[in-house]
Scaffold this motif. Structure first.
Motif, PDB file in Angstrom:
ATOM      1  N   TYR A 123       5.296  59.288 112.421  1.00 48.54           N
ATOM      2  CA  TYR A 123       5.028  58.684 111.047  1.00 48.54           C
ATOM      3  C   TYR A 123       3.362  58.421 110.944  1.00 48.54           C
ATOM      4  CZ  TYR A 123       5.453  55.612 107.148  1.00 48.54           C
ATOM      5  OH  TYR A 123       5.324  54.720 105.989  1.00 48.54           O
ATOM      6  N   LEU A 124       3.038  57.848 112.193  1.00 54.42           N
ATOM      7  CA  LEU A 124       1.451  57.549 111.859  1.00 54.42           C
ATOM      8  C   LEU A 124       0.770  58.582 111.789  1.00 54.42           C
ATOM      9  CD1 LEU A 124      -0.677  55.373 112.057  1.00 54.42           C
ATOM     10  CD2 LEU A 124      -0.415  55.608 114.604  1.00 54.42           C
ATOM     11  N   GLU A 125       1.165  59.856 112.631  1.00 52.32           N
ATOM     12  CA  GLU A 125       0.458  61.173 112.389  1.00 52.32           C
ATOM     13  C   GLU A 125       0.369  61.714 110.863  1.00 52.32           C
ATOM     14  OE1 GLU A 125      -1.797  63.996 114.017  1.00 52.32           O
ATOM     15  OE2 GLU A 125      -0.671  62.907 115.348  1.00 52.32           O
ATOM     16  N   ARG A 126       1.518  61.427 110.334  1.00 54.98           N
ATOM     17  CA  ARG A 126       1.788  62.049 108.888  1.00 54.98           C
ATOM     18  C   ARG A 126       1.095  61.288 108.014  1.00 54.98           C
ATOM     19  NH1 ARG A 126       7.240  62.629 110.443  1.00 54.98           N
ATOM     20  NH2 ARG A 126       7.737  60.594 109.157  1.00 54.98           N
ATOM     21  N   LYS A 127       0.856  59.822 108.241  1.00 54.82           N
ATOM     22  CA  LYS A 127       0.108  58.926 107.499  1.00 54.82           C
ATOM     23  C   LYS A 127      -1.248  59.048 107.459  1.00 54.82           C
ATOM     24  CE  LYS A 127       0.607  54.086 105.669  1.00 54.82           C
ATOM     25  NZ  LYS A 127       1.339  52.985 105.940  1.00 54.82           N
ATOM     26  N   ALA A 128      -1.732  59.370 108.658  1.00 56.35           N
ATOM     27  CA  ALA A 128      -3.132  59.589 109.128  1.00 56.35           C
ATOM     28  C   ALA A 128      -3.335  60.881 108.333  1.00 56.35           C
ATOM     29  CB  ALA A 128      -3.425  59.807 110.213  1.00 56.35           C
ATOM     30  N   ARG A 129      -2.668  61.944 108.463  1.00 48.29           N
ATOM     31  CA  ARG A 129      -3.298  63.132 107.441  1.00 48.29           C
ATOM     32  C   ARG A 129      -3.162  62.908 106.027  1.00 48.29           C
ATOM     33  NH1 ARG A 129       0.491  65.786 111.186  1.00 48.29           N
ATOM     34  NH2 ARG A 129       2.047  65.934 109.582  1.00 48.29           N
ATOM     35  N   LEU A 130      -2.287  62.115 105.582  1.00 49.65           N
ATOM     36  CA  LEU A 130      -2.351  61.777 104.061  1.00 49.65           C
ATOM     37  C   LEU A 130      -3.688  61.253 103.703  1.00 49.65           C
ATOM     38  CD1 LEU A 130      -0.569  61.848 101.601  1.00 49.65           C
ATOM     39  CD2 LEU A 130       0.250  59.684 102.126  1.00 49.65           C
ATOM     40  N   LEU A 131      -3.915  60.315 104.684  1.00 44.72           N
ATOM     41  CA  LEU A 131      -5.153  59.560 104.110  1.00 44.72           C
ATOM     42  C   LEU A 131      -6.480  60.273 104.771  1.00 44.72           C
ATOM     43  CD1 LEU A 131      -4.367  56.128 105.600  1.00 44.72           C
ATOM     44  CD2 LEU A 131      -4.232  56.785 103.316  1.00 44.72           C
ATOM     45  N   GLY A 132      -6.198  61.660 104.989  1.00 46.49           N
ATOM     46  CA  GLY A 132      -7.613  62.449 105.294  1.00 46.49           C
ATOM     47  C   GLY A 132      -8.449  61.664 106.389  1.00 46.49           C
ATOM     48  N   VAL A 133      -7.537  61.176 107.427  1.00 46.95           N
ATOM     49  CA  VAL A 133      -8.319  60.651 108.756  1.00 46.95           C
ATOM     50  C   VAL A 133      -7.352  60.917 110.032  1.00 46.95           C
ATOM     51  CG1 VAL A 133      -9.704  58.726 107.618  1.00 46.95           C
ATOM     52  CG2 VAL A 133      -7.268  58.526 108.768  1.00 46.95           C
ATOM     53  N   SER A 134      -7.927  60.915 111.053  1.00 53.79           N
ATOM     54  CA  SER A 134      -7.266  61.023 112.265  1.00 53.79           C
ATOM     55  C   SER A 134      -6.654  59.799 112.471  1.00 53.79           C
ATOM     56  CB  SER A 134      -8.043  61.608 113.484  1.00 53.79           C
ATOM     57  OG  SER A 134      -9.097  60.455 113.932  1.00 53.79           O
ATOM     58  N   ASN A 137      -8.683  56.900 113.833  1.00 58.26           N
ATOM     59  CA  ASN A 137      -9.753  56.335 112.985  1.00 58.26           C
ATOM     60  C   ASN A 137      -8.888  55.494 111.790  1.00 58.26           C
ATOM     61  OD1 ASN A 137     -11.788  57.183 114.180  1.00 58.26           O
ATOM     62  ND2 ASN A 137     -11.807  59.256 113.007  1.00 58.26           N
ATOM     63  N   ILE A 138      -7.461  55.160 111.989  1.00 62.58           N
ATOM     64  CA  ILE A 138      -7.056  54.225 111.230  1.00 62.58           C
ATOM     65  C   ILE A 138      -7.362  52.991 111.178  1.00 62.58           C
ATOM     66  CG2 ILE A 138      -4.724  53.315 110.611  1.00 62.58           C
ATOM     67  CD1 ILE A 138      -4.511  55.819 109.511  1.00 62.58           C
ATOM     68  N   VAL A 139      -7.620  52.643 112.438  1.00 60.91           N
ATOM     69  CA  VAL A 139      -8.006  50.995 112.731  1.00 60.91           C
ATOM     70  C   VAL A 139      -9.597  51.127 112.481  1.00 60.91           C
ATOM     71  CG1 VAL A 139      -8.388  48.955 114.058  1.00 60.91           C
ATOM     72  CG2 VAL A 139      -6.047  50.354 113.901  1.00 60.91           C
ATOM     73  N   LYS A 140     -10.171  50.425 111.423  1.00 65.26           N
ATOM     74  CA  LYS A 140     -11.999  50.565 111.399  1.00 65.26           C
ATOM     75  C   LYS A 140     -12.367  49.136 112.090  1.00 65.26           C
ATOM     76  CE  LYS A 140     -12.414  48.246 107.010  1.00 65.26           C
ATOM     77  NZ  LYS A 140     -13.027  48.485 105.372  1.00 65.26           N
ATOM     78  N   ASP A 141     -11.571  48.414 112.373  1.00 70.56           N
ATOM     79  CA  ASP A 141     -12.272  47.035 113.075  1.00 70.56           C
ATOM     80  C   ASP A 141     -11.036  46.260 113.601  1.00 70.56           C
ATOM     81  OD1 ASP A 141     -14.108  45.367 113.744  1.00 70.56           O
ATOM     82  OD2 ASP A 141     -14.487  44.643 112.170  1.00 70.56           O
ATOM     83  N   SER A 142     -11.418  45.295 114.506  1.00 66.89           N
ATOM     84  CA  SER A 142     -10.286  44.428 114.986  1.00 66.89           C
ATOM     85  C   SER A 142     -10.939  42.988 115.471  1.00 66.89           C
ATOM     86  CB  SER A 142      -9.373  44.961 116.045  1.00 66.89           C
ATOM     87  OG  SER A 142     -10.099  45.390 117.229  1.00 66.89           O
ATOM     88  N   TYR A 143     -10.562  42.023 115.222  1.00 65.72           N
ATOM     89  CA  TYR A 143     -11.037  40.882 115.458  1.00 65.72           C
ATOM     90  C   TYR A 143     -10.037  39.691 115.441  1.00 65.72           C
ATOM     91  CZ  TYR A 143     -11.122  41.256 110.451  1.00 65.72           C
ATOM     92  OH  TYR A 143     -10.796  41.374 109.023  1.00 65.72           O
ATOM     93  N   ASP A 144     -10.348  38.432 116.225  1.00 64.94           N
ATOM     94  CA  ASP A 144      -9.467  37.316 116.198  1.00 64.94           C
ATOM     95  C   ASP A 144      -9.509  36.580 114.854  1.00 64.94           C
ATOM     96  OD1 ASP A 144      -8.791  37.902 118.858  1.00 64.94           O
ATOM     97  OD2 ASP A 144     -10.496  36.681 119.614  1.00 64.94           O
ATOM     98  N   VAL A 145      -8.366  36.107 114.830  1.00 61.03           N
ATOM     99  CA  VAL A 145      -8.123  35.373 113.256  1.00 61.03           C
ATOM    100  C   VAL A 145      -7.278  34.235 113.431  1.00 61.03           C
ATOM    101  CG1 VAL A 145      -6.802  35.557 111.164  1.00 61.03           C
ATOM    102  CG2 VAL A 145      -8.448  37.592 111.739  1.00 61.03           C
ATOM    103  N   LYS A 146      -7.705  33.276 113.006  1.00 55.37           N
ATOM    104  CA  LYS A 146      -6.859  31.920 113.048  1.00 55.37           C
ATOM    105  C   LYS A 146      -5.459  32.170 112.353  1.00 55.37           C
ATOM    106  CE  LYS A 146     -10.468  28.597 113.369  1.00 55.37           C
ATOM    107  NZ  LYS A 146     -11.086  27.332 112.897  1.00 55.37           N
ATOM    108  N   VAL A 147      -4.286  31.696 112.884  1.00 54.46           N
ATOM    109  CA  VAL A 147      -3.198  31.668 112.302  1.00 54.46           C
ATOM    110  C   VAL A 147      -2.536  30.392 112.403  1.00 54.46           C
ATOM    111  CG1 VAL A 147      -2.851  34.314 113.116  1.00 54.46           C
ATOM    112  CG2 VAL A 147      -2.006  32.368 114.809  1.00 54.46           C
TER     113      VAL A 147
END
Length: 216
Positions: A123-134, A137-147
């Motif tokens: 499903y992720l593979e199909r979604k990436a193709r739909l968005l035009g990325v591999s 490259n779906i995740v462009k950044d990650s960082y800690d957030v207060k919750v």
């Protein structure tokens, strides 16, 4: 990584689909179920403000408490609703505990989440193709957030009756519900409007039966 033109097209298409199909049904449902106008809404996962706009259209004076962990989107929300004193914005996340969690900001920001992607998912593979990325490259950044938890967040709200609690956290909904029911609260909630994923896009995908069980 910047958005592709295809990503923007997908975003626009999904936005129109939500506005002219999903929201029409939702408006009809609440108008039939609620005996009085909506006065208090909690929006967990505010994104670009779609839910805020929807409920303001139903009642421009309703109190909306909108939570968005994505700093870039939060700044846009602050500007968009700068003249709306009844829209209160909070820049943190909702989960099953108080602390910090890793937040994954995706190229399609509506799918940003606290959940790790399952890179073996077709499903992720199909979604990436739909968005035009591999898919890498779906995740462009990650960082800690207060919750925090919903039951602790409710302490900030004077109104004891919450008409709508909307939770759209891209696979993290179960954790939000665990935090809501982790201890007693004096607040009453009329309706919980919840998104549920029926795919294997996230590593720790919780089955709907488990989500339904905690709701019951």
């Amino acid at each position: 990584m910047n958005k592709t033109s295809r990503t923007r097209i997908v975003e626009n298409f999904l936005g129109l689909h939500e506005k002219y199909f999903f929201e029409v049904k939702l408006r009809r449902f609440y108008k039939g179920q609620l005996k009085q106008s909506i006065s208090t809404v909690i929006d967990v996962g505010a994104n670009h403000g779609q839910t805020i706009d929807f409920y303001l259209a139903l009642n421009p004076k309703c109190d909306i408490y909108a939570i968005e962990p994505n700093m870039g989107l939060f700044e846009k929300l602050k500007y968009k609703y700068r003249n709306k004193s009844n829209v209160r914005l909070f820049n943190f996340g909702i989960s099953d505990e108080i602390g910090t969690k890793k937040f994954y900001e995706n190229i399609y920001d509506a799918t940003s989440t606290f959940e790790e992607l399952n890179y073996d998912s077709q499903y992720l593979e199909r979604k990436a193709r739909l968005l035009g990325v591999s898919k890498d490259n779906i995740v462009k950044d990650s960082y800690d957030v207060k919750v925090t938890t919903l039951v602790d967040f409710l302490k900030n709200i004077e109104n004891r009756t919450i008409n709508i609690l909307k939770i759209d956290t891209e696979g993290h909904e179960y954790n939000c519900l665990k935090g809501l029911f982790s201890k007693p609260s004096n607040h009453e909630i009329d309706y919980i409007q919840l998104e549920n994923h029926n795919d294997d896009m996230y590593k720790n995908q919780v089955p709907f039966l488990q989500i339904n069980s905690i709701l019951e």
